[in-house]
Design an enzyme around this catalytic site. Structure first.
Site, PDB file in Angstrom:
ATOM      1  N   ARG A  42       0.939  -1.041  -0.125  1.00 21.09           N
ATOM      2  CA  ARG A  42       0.115  -0.093   0.102  1.00 21.09           C
ATOM      3  C   ARG A  42       0.889   1.266   0.094  1.00 21.09           C
ATOM      4  O   ARG A  42       1.130   2.027  -1.041  1.00 21.09           O
ATOM      5  CB  ARG A  42      -0.924  -0.197   1.404  1.00 21.09           C
ATOM      6  CG  ARG A  42      -2.127   0.910   1.307  1.00 21.09           C
ATOM      7  CD  ARG A  42      -1.564   2.528   1.635  1.00 21.09           C
ATOM      8  NE  ARG A  42      -1.170   2.398   2.738  1.00 21.09           N
ATOM      9  CZ  ARG A  42      -0.428   3.538   3.139  1.00 21.09           C
ATOM     10  NH1 ARG A  42      -0.384   4.785   2.563  1.00 21.09           N
ATOM     11  NH2 ARG A  42       0.106   3.679   4.488  1.00 21.09           N
ATOM     12  N   ASP A  43       1.738   1.499   1.339  1.00 25.16           N
ATOM     13  CA  ASP A  43       2.277   2.814   1.355  1.00 25.16           C
ATOM     14  C   ASP A  43       3.337   2.726   0.052  1.00 25.16           C
ATOM     15  O   ASP A  43       3.810   3.735  -0.462  1.00 25.16           O
ATOM     16  CB  ASP A  43       2.967   2.928   2.395  1.00 25.16           C
ATOM     17  CG  ASP A  43       3.434   4.382   3.069  1.00 25.16           C
ATOM     18  OD1 ASP A  43       3.717   5.160   2.157  1.00 25.16           O
ATOM     19  OD2 ASP A  43       3.306   4.817   4.199  1.00 25.16           O
ATOM     20  N   HIS A  84       4.870   4.497  12.964  1.00 25.13           N
ATOM     21  CA  HIS A  84       5.036   4.469  11.444  1.00 25.13           C
ATOM     22  C   HIS A  84       5.970   5.380  10.926  1.00 25.13           C
ATOM     23  O   HIS A  84       5.843   6.650  10.911  1.00 25.13           O
ATOM     24  CB  HIS A  84       3.478   4.675  10.678  1.00 25.13           C
ATOM     25  CG  HIS A  84       3.569   4.583   9.332  1.00 25.13           C
ATOM     26  ND1 HIS A  84       2.861   3.705   8.719  1.00 25.13           N
ATOM     27  CD2 HIS A  84       4.060   5.648   8.546  1.00 25.13           C
ATOM     28  CE1 HIS A  84       2.937   4.084   7.087  1.00 25.13           C
ATOM     29  NE2 HIS A  84       3.743   5.199   7.231  1.00 25.13           N
ATOM     30  N   HIS A 137       8.773   7.098   8.362  1.00 26.77           N
ATOM     31  CA  HIS A 137       9.454   7.217   7.154  1.00 26.77           C
ATOM     32  C   HIS A 137      10.746   7.436   7.384  1.00 26.77           C
ATOM     33  O   HIS A 137      11.255   8.135   8.279  1.00 26.77           O
ATOM     34  CB  HIS A 137       8.803   8.131   6.342  1.00 26.77           C
ATOM     35  CG  HIS A 137       7.342   7.779   5.735  1.00 26.77           C
ATOM     36  ND1 HIS A 137       7.289   7.139   4.458  1.00 26.77           N
ATOM     37  CD2 HIS A 137       6.225   7.646   6.210  1.00 26.77           C
ATOM     38  CE1 HIS A 137       6.140   7.131   4.301  1.00 26.77           C
ATOM     39  NE2 HIS A 137       5.261   7.004   5.489  1.00 26.77           N
ATOM     40  N   CYS A 146       3.986   9.211   0.590  1.00 23.38           N
ATOM     41  CA  CYS A 146       2.676   9.705   0.277  1.00 23.38           C
ATOM     42  C   CYS A 146       2.776  10.833  -0.602  1.00 23.38           C
ATOM     43  O   CYS A 146       3.506  11.668  -0.484  1.00 23.38           O
ATOM     44  CB  CYS A 146       2.145  10.688   1.585  1.00 23.38           C
ATOM     45  SG  CYS A 146       0.358  11.286   1.314  1.00 23.38           S
ATOM     46  N   ASN A 167       9.239   4.307   3.643  1.00 23.22           N
ATOM     47  CA  ASN A 167       9.012   3.654   5.047  1.00 23.22           C
ATOM     48  C   ASN A 167      10.505   3.117   5.373  1.00 23.22           C
ATOM     49  O   ASN A 167      11.126   2.696   4.491  1.00 23.22           O
ATOM     50  CB  ASN A 167       8.114   2.812   5.277  1.00 23.22           C
ATOM     51  CG  ASN A 167       6.493   3.315   4.823  1.00 23.22           C
ATOM     52  OD1 ASN A 167       5.857   3.466   3.919  1.00 23.22           O
ATOM     53  ND2 ASN A 167       5.985   3.913   6.117  1.00 23.22           N
TER      54      ASN A 167
HETATM   55  P1  HMG Z   1     -12.452  14.670  -3.614  1.00 25.33           P
HETATM   56  O1  HMG Z   1     -11.977  14.785  -5.260  1.00 25.33           O
HETATM   57  O2  HMG Z   1     -12.982  15.964  -2.748  1.00 25.33           O
HETATM   58  O3  HMG Z   1     -13.690  13.686  -3.777  1.00 25.33           O
HETATM   59  O4  HMG Z   1     -11.442  13.801  -3.178  1.00 25.33           O
HETATM   60  P2  HMG Z   1     -15.432  13.724  -3.967  1.00 25.33           P
HETATM   61  O5  HMG Z   1     -16.151  12.981  -3.132  1.00 25.33           O
HETATM   62  O6  HMG Z   1     -15.692  15.181  -4.432  1.00 25.33           O
HETATM   63  O7  HMG Z   1     -15.304  12.677  -5.348  1.00 25.33           O
HETATM   64  C1  HMG Z   1     -14.698  13.220  -6.516  1.00 25.33           C
HETATM   65  C2  HMG Z   1     -14.783  11.617  -7.531  1.00 25.33           C
HETATM   66  O8  HMG Z   1     -14.147  10.685  -6.815  1.00 25.33           O
HETATM   67  C3  HMG Z   1     -16.179  11.181  -7.626  1.00 25.33           C
HETATM   68  O9  HMG Z   1     -16.101  10.597  -9.010  1.00 25.33           O
HETATM   69  C4  HMG Z   1     -16.189  10.093  -6.468  1.00 25.33           C
HETATM   70  O10 HMG Z   1     -17.276   9.142  -6.874  1.00 25.33           O
HETATM   71  C5  HMG Z   1     -14.987   9.580  -6.626  1.00 25.33           C
HETATM   72  P3  HMG Z   1     -16.864  11.527 -10.375  1.00 25.33           P
HETATM   73  O11 HMG Z   1     -18.181  11.859  -9.845  1.00 25.33           O
HETATM   74  O12 HMG Z   1     -16.052  12.633 -10.370  1.00 25.33           O
HETATM   75  O13 HMG Z   1     -16.557  10.170 -11.162  1.00 25.33           O
HETATM   76  N1  HMG Z   1     -14.323   9.167  -5.467  1.00 25.33           N
HETATM   77  C6  HMG Z   1     -14.088   7.929  -5.292  1.00 25.33           C
HETATM   78  N2  HMG Z   1     -13.906   6.689  -6.157  1.00 25.33           N
HETATM   79  C7  HMG Z   1     -13.286   5.652  -5.628  1.00 25.33           C
HETATM   80  N3  HMG Z   1     -13.077   5.388  -4.292  1.00 25.33           N
HETATM   81  C8  HMG Z   1     -13.430   6.509  -3.178  1.00 25.33           C
HETATM   82  C9  HMG Z   1     -13.803   7.539  -3.784  1.00 25.33           C
HETATM   83  N4  HMG Z   1     -13.961   8.797  -3.319  1.00 25.33           N
HETATM   84  C10 HMG Z   1     -14.361   9.663  -4.162  1.00 25.33           C
HETATM   85  N5  HMG Z   1     -13.235   6.300  -2.018  1.00 25.33           N
HETATM   86  C11 HMG Z   1     -10.731  11.986  -1.562  1.00 25.33           C
HETATM   87  C12 HMG Z   1     -11.501  13.445  -1.872  1.00 25.33           C
HETATM   88  C13 HMG Z   1     -10.790  11.637  -0.333  1.00 25.33           C
HETATM   89  C14 HMG Z   1     -11.403  10.817  -2.208  1.00 25.33           C
HETATM   90  C15 HMG Z   1      -9.434  11.937  -2.223  1.00 25.33           C
HETATM   91  O14 HMG Z   1      -8.783  13.216  -1.590  1.00 25.33           O
HETATM   92  C16 HMG Z   1      -8.570  10.946  -2.001  1.00 25.33           C
HETATM   93  O15 HMG Z   1      -8.824   9.633  -2.582  1.00 25.33           O
HETATM   94  N6  HMG Z   1      -7.545  10.864  -1.286  1.00 25.33           N
HETATM   95  C17 HMG Z   1      -6.617   9.852  -0.946  1.00 25.33           C
HETATM   96  C18 HMG Z   1      -5.163  10.426  -0.902  1.00 25.33           C
HETATM   97  C19 HMG Z   1      -4.381   9.103  -0.596  1.00 25.33           C
HETATM   98  O16 HMG Z   1      -4.390   7.897  -0.959  1.00 25.33           O
HETATM   99  N7  HMG Z   1      -3.267   9.292   0.079  1.00 25.33           N
HETATM  100  C20 HMG Z   1      -2.157   8.381   0.516  1.00 25.33           C
HETATM  101  C21 HMG Z   1      -2.728   7.435   1.722  1.00 25.33           C
HETATM  102  S1  HMG Z   1      -2.653   8.237   3.338  1.00 25.33           S
HETATM  103  C22 HMG Z   1      -0.655   7.847   3.593  1.00 25.33           C
HETATM  104  O17 HMG Z   1       0.023   7.654   2.711  1.00 25.33           O
HETATM  105  C23 HMG Z   1      -0.145   8.479   5.040  1.00 25.33           C
HETATM  106  C24 HMG Z   1       0.090   7.042   5.738  1.00 25.33           C
HETATM  107  O18 HMG Z   1       1.048   6.195   5.381  1.00 25.33           O
HETATM  108  C25 HMG Z   1       0.769   7.652   6.993  1.00 25.33           C
HETATM  109  C26 HMG Z   1       1.759   8.559   7.162  1.00 25.33           C
HETATM  110  O19 HMG Z   1       2.843   8.289   6.384  1.00 25.33           O
HETATM  111  O20 HMG Z   1       1.697   9.779   7.474  1.00 25.33           O
HETATM  112  C27 HMG Z   1      -1.273   6.529   6.049  1.00 25.33           C
HETATM  113 MG    MG Z   2       3.227   6.191   5.404  1.00 24.77          MG
END
Ligand code: HMG
Ligand code: MG
Length: 305
Positions: free
Chosen positions: A17-18, A207, A209, A240, A249
């Site tokens: 995932r990450d 966690h 990095h 991220c 990580n």
């Molecule tokens: P948004 O653009 O505000 O979403 O994004 P929305 O609700 O306006 O929807 C826009 C479009 O996306 C729509 O489709 C939705 O249906 C679709 P359209 O009508 O335009 O065709 N949609 C989705 N489709 C599938 N699955 C979903 C989904 N949600 C909306 N879940 C949103 C808001 C939260 C969706 C977006 O910002 C997002 O996906 N963010 C994820 C970012 C991410 O993956 N970051 C990495 C993970 S976190 C990380 O790595 C940190 C961690 O490791 C800890 C650390 O190290 O700090 C955990």
């Molecule tokens: Mg991370």
């Protein structure tokens, strides 16, 4: 040896995932599945296998449902979900362990989830309550717990307050992250000691990095205060895409090596982690250059323990 160190540590593998979410090459689903299966063969008991985020935001994770359908077993297989839509997709699978995520800082949350912190927490709290009544294991991943790439140093109380929201909502676990690898052992000790005191009944996971090479030192600081769960990524993959400066990580192989040499059991076979990396490395945009991987390649695939 310090008597307070744990006898056993749980490694939560986050590479699929990450590790892969930030990978430039679009990896074939079958190659991701081979990687996950090989990591399981190496003894990994808990793993973040994919995330049900928006494919527009993170195209690499667009095959989340397929990954979940192929990789579930009796181990704890986490999938990430950012919102209600993600949870609806999760509920169409047999997944039983969900990870929700939020940062402490507003700017990071806006970039990562398109919501400010309070707005995001207000969306996630009822989702957690619902998941708990339905019997899911719920982990909360807390980003920018030490530093934010946009806002700088984070106040300890702000991190504790975000964690408290999740704990009050009923999460089983907090995975607390140094998203851009800036924390020092002293800071790791301070934050995790405070979390242990505030949330004695919640599983606490660190966690780190490894952007500045601090992760192993931070893990050692955490071990000394009794933390025994660490998120790690085979090959040190990760980062991220919405946090400037977030590189990989801490490498699973480095952590397993350190712990096993210290007499702390992990249940993970280092050589088999290298074999798992053999499955994924040819498909990555860059070679893997962690110290163990380099040694392994130099020795013509004979691993020196
Ligand atoms: P948004 O653009 O505000 O979403 O994004 P929305 O609700 O306006 O929807 C826009 C479009 O996306 C729509 O489709 C939705 O249906 C679709 P359209 O009508 O335009 O065709 N949609 C989705 N489709 C599938 N699955 C979903 C989904 N949600 C909306 N879940 C949103 C808001 C939260 C969706 C977006 O910002 C997002 O996906 N963010 C994820 C970012 C991410 O993956 N970051 C990495 C993970 S976190 C990380 O790595 C940190 C961690 O490791 C800890 C650390 O190290 O700090 C955990
Ligand atoms: Mg991370």
């Amino acid at each position: 040896m310090n008597v307070l160190l744990p006898d056993r540590v749980t490694i939560i593998e986050v590479g699929p995932r990450d590790g892969l979410q930030n990978e430039a090459n679009q990896i074939k689903t079958s190659d991701k599945i081979s990687f996950i299966q090989a990591l399981k063969l190496a003894g990994i008991q808990e793993m973040e296998i994919t995330s049900f985020v928006s494919p527009k935001w993170v195209p690499q994770m667009q095959d989340a449902s397929e990954i979940a359908n192929h990789c579930l077993d009796d181990k704890r297989n986490f999938v990430l979900a950012p919102n209600r839509k993600g949870i609806e997709r999760v509920k169409n699978t047999d997944v039983t362990a969900v990870a929700l995520f939020a940062g402490v800082s507003n700017t990071f949350n806006k970039k990562n989830s398109n919501k400010e912190t309070n707005e995001l927490l207000n969306e996630l709290v009822p989702i957690i309550q619902e998941l708990k009544t339905e019997g899911y294991f719920v982990r909360a991943c807390i980003s920018t717990a030490f530093y934010c790439p946009y806002e700088g140093k984070i106040n300890l109380d702000d991190t504790i307050n975000v964690c408290r929201k999740f704990v009050d909502a009923g999460v089983d676990e907090l995975s607390v992250a140094d998203t851009i690898g800036m924390a020092t052992p002293e800071e790791a000790d301070l934050l995790f000691s405070s979390l242990l005191k505030e949330f004695p009944s919640t599983l606490l996971t660190a966690h780190f990095h490894d952007t500045r090479g601090m992760a192993l030192a931070n893990i050692y600081a955490c071990l000394q205060i009794g933390i025994s769960r660490f998120d790690t990524s085979a090959g040190g993959l990760g980062g991220c895409p919405f946090a400037n400066g977030a590189t990989g990580n801490v490498a699973t192989e480095s952590v397993v090596y350190m712990l096993e040499r210290m007499g702390i059991e992990t249940g993970v076979d280092l050589e088999k982690i290298m074999k798992a990396l053999d499955h994924i490395e040819p498909h990555l945009s860059k070679p893997i250059t962690t110290p163990h991987r380099t040694l392994y390649k130099k020795e013509n695939k004979t691993f020196i323990k």
